[in-house]
Every structure is written in structure tokens, then in C-alpha cells.
Design a protein around this motif. Structure first.
Motif, PDB file in Angstrom:
ATOM      1  N   ARG A 136     -29.638 -13.656  18.904  1.00 27.84           N
ATOM      2  CA  ARG A 136     -28.922 -14.521  18.529  1.00 27.84           C
ATOM      3  C   ARG A 136     -27.572 -13.956  18.934  1.00 27.84           C
ATOM      4  NH1 ARG A 136     -29.608 -12.109  13.652  1.00 27.84           N
ATOM      5  NH2 ARG A 136     -27.586 -11.635  12.257  1.00 27.84           N
ATOM      6  N   ARG A 137     -26.473 -15.069  19.196  1.00 23.54           N
ATOM      7  CA  ARG A 137     -25.138 -14.943  19.797  1.00 23.54           C
ATOM      8  C   ARG A 137     -24.264 -14.464  18.350  1.00 23.54           C
ATOM      9  NH1 ARG A 137     -20.146 -17.393  20.927  1.00 23.54           N
ATOM     10  NH2 ARG A 137     -21.225 -19.458  20.299  1.00 23.54           N
ATOM     11  N   PHE A 138     -23.624 -13.232  18.288  1.00 22.76           N
ATOM     12  CA  PHE A 138     -22.943 -12.903  17.188  1.00 22.76           C
ATOM     13  C   PHE A 138     -21.489 -14.048  17.156  1.00 22.76           C
ATOM     14  CE2 PHE A 138     -19.152 -10.649  15.238  1.00 22.76           C
ATOM     15  CZ  PHE A 138     -19.824 -10.314  13.873  1.00 22.76           C
ATOM     16  N   LYS A 139     -21.010 -14.437  16.073  1.00 25.13           N
ATOM     17  CA  LYS A 139     -20.060 -14.840  15.802  1.00 25.13           C
ATOM     18  C   LYS A 139     -19.047 -14.326  14.785  1.00 25.13           C
ATOM     19  CE  LYS A 139     -21.685 -19.855  16.928  1.00 25.13           C
ATOM     20  NZ  LYS A 139     -21.915 -21.006  16.570  1.00 25.13           N
ATOM     21  N   GLY A 140     -17.892 -14.063  14.841  1.00 23.74           N
ATOM     22  CA  GLY A 140     -17.141 -13.109  13.948  1.00 23.74           C
ATOM     23  C   GLY A 140     -16.415 -12.089  14.826  1.00 23.74           C
ATOM     24  N   GLN A 141     -15.988 -11.031  13.809  1.00 19.47           N
ATOM     25  CA  GLN A 141     -15.204  -9.936  14.404  1.00 19.47           C
ATOM     26  C   GLN A 141     -15.893  -8.834  14.803  1.00 19.47           C
ATOM     27  OE1 GLN A 141     -11.555  -9.499  11.973  1.00 19.47           O
ATOM     28  NE2 GLN A 141     -11.673 -11.576  11.108  1.00 19.47           N
ATOM     29  N   VAL A 142     -15.589  -8.104  15.934  1.00 18.26           N
ATOM     30  CA  VAL A 142     -15.936  -6.905  16.373  1.00 18.26           C
ATOM     31  C   VAL A 142     -14.902  -5.937  16.587  1.00 18.26           C
ATOM     32  CG1 VAL A 142     -17.446  -5.735  18.266  1.00 18.26           C
ATOM     33  CG2 VAL A 142     -17.745  -7.981  17.654  1.00 18.26           C
TER      34      VAL A 142
END
Length: 250
Positions: A136-142
Motif C-alpha cells: 500500500r502507498r504510504f501517506k504521511g511524513q517520512v
């Protein structure tokens, strides 16, 4: 990386960091590489950074023999083809030295990497590995921390060492993923009580890079030590009886 349609695939990490068999005594280190779907924009943008990343990583002191063989074969060929433009891209400042041993000379470069560009490369890889590992694609801060770079700022080095030691505890029993671990492997740590989780990437047996993931539906926790450090206040962090001094006044 984005919600645009995937029209191609890309390797994460880039294929070029894996040596060809002709350069490492016939060993095939380009089997079972990780690929993820990509849009044209991100794939074409990434392709410009692949050789930059290869030149920036291979040959660093602390690498294993695979990394050094890669440096003195394919990487050097790429540098010569570019008439040193790849070195100019990798370093914002650099000096060349020659070390002599047993009447043999080894050229050593000491300098400052293009930190911003490296950060972008590792962030890109982190997104790709997240998609590969969790589907799944990550949504947030890296946020990326390069554990192998050394700074003139000892406080920064102390904080990075704390991150590395803390990560070593969390990673102790975590599976290492990757079919060519002498070149690259990665580990994901389970989310903590705040929903934040860690990715550890190791290149050529000695280059450690860390990425923290804060999902968009989670709130960044308040951390007094980090707030003090960000304000430039002298701070001491304790971990298993060891002290890490940050913002120490001279």
C-alpha cells in the motif's frame, strides 16, 4: 510516491547499485531485485539520481568487499565517462588525497556530500520499500537520518549515534529482507504506541540509513528532549546507562 497512474516500474534501491557479475568475480547480485509501480514523472526524475546515489555510496570506508569492488569497477568507469561530472554532483566540497602502503597508492576523497539530494534519494527508496513491503502507498511524513555520515558538529554526531543505538535495540530480532544482503537489505520495526514506525536500510554491509514513518492520521507526539535540542539547549539523553550529550557548550 503519488496517486498518478503507474505506467512503468522502477527498482528500489536502484539497479545500478547492485554490481554486475563481471565486476565481482562472476557472482550474480542482480537477481530478485525489488520493483514497484511508478508514474512517468517520478520514474524519470529518479533515473537522474541513480548514478548519483551509486557514486555516493560505493567505496565509502566501512563498506564490505562488494562495495569496494563495485567502486573500483563500474563506479570508476561511470566517473571516467562523465569526465568527473558525477563526482562534482556527489560532492559539494571535496579534497583528494593519496595514501601509500607497500609502494601502492590509494586515492581517497574527503568531502561534503550533497546532503539534500541524498535525502531525496533515500526518501524515494523508503516510499518504494513501504509499498513493496506492505502493498500500500504510504501517506504521511517520512524523515530520513543518514547514520553513516559524520559532521563537524559533535552534537549532531552524538544524536545520530543515539538513533543508531536505539534502533539496534529495536531491530535485534527483526527479519532482514532482501535477496542480496551483501549489497542491500532492509528491516521494518512495528509501530510504537504513537503509530510511528522505523525503516532501517543497510547498503554494502556498512552504510546505515533510517527512515521514520508518521502516518497522516497520527499526531506527532510531544518529546521534551527533542524540543530542548531544537531550541539549542544543552541536553543529555540516557539509553541503557550510556549518555548522549547534545548542544554541549564549549
Amino acid at each position: 510516491m503519488c496517486e498518478k497512474p503507474a505506467v512503468s516500474s522502477e527498482h528500489v534501491p536502484p539497479k545500478c547499485i547492485f554490481p554486475e557479475s563481471k565486476d565481482v568475480k562472476g557472482i550474480n547480485l542482480r537477481q530478485h531485485l525489488i520493483t514497484v509501480p511508478s508514474c512517468d514523472v517520478h520514474n524519470s526524475a529518479k533515473s537522474k539520481d541513480d548514478e548519483f546515489l551509486m557514486v555516493s555510496l560505493a567505496g565509502i570506508f566501512g563498506n564490505n568487499s562488494i562495495g569496494f569492488q563495485h567502486k573500483f569497477s563500474k563506479v570508476n568507469r561511470a566517473i571516467r565517462r562523465s569526465s568527473n561530472r558525477l563526482l562534482d554532483a556527489a560532492f559539494t566540497k571535496r579534497k583528494h588525497y593519496k595514501l601509500e602502503r607497500d609502494n601502492k597508492f590509494l586515492e581517497v576523497i574527503w568531502g561534503t556530500f550533497d546532503h539534500v539530494r541524498l535525502n531525496d534519494c533515500f526518501t524515494h527508496i523508503a516510499y518504494g520499500l513501504h509499498f513493496h513491503h506492505f502493498e500500500r502507498r504510504f501517506k504521511g511524513q517520512v524523515k530520513v537520518i543518514m547514520g553513516y555520515l559524520h559532521s563537524k558538529d559533535m552534537s549532531n554526531n552524538n544524536f545520530v549515534q543515539f538513533i543508531k543505538d536505539r534502533a539496534a535495540i529495536d531491530l535485534k530480532d527483526v527479519e532482514r529482507c532482501g535477496k542480496n544482503p551483501d549489497v542491500f537489505y532492509y528491516q521494518f520495526v512495528a509501530p510504537d504506541e504513537h503509530g510511528i514506525y522505523l525503516l532501517h536500510m543497510r547498503f554494502y554491509g556498512g552504510i546505515d540509513v533510517y527512515a521514520s514513518f508518521l502516518p497522516e492520521d497520527k499526531t506527532k507526539p510531544y518529546n521534551l528532549a527533542l524540543e530542548l535540542m531544537n531550541e539549542g539547549i544543552e541536553t543529555v539523553i540516557n539509553l541503557d546507562g550510556k549518555e548522549y550529550h547534545v548542544n554541549v557548550k564549549s
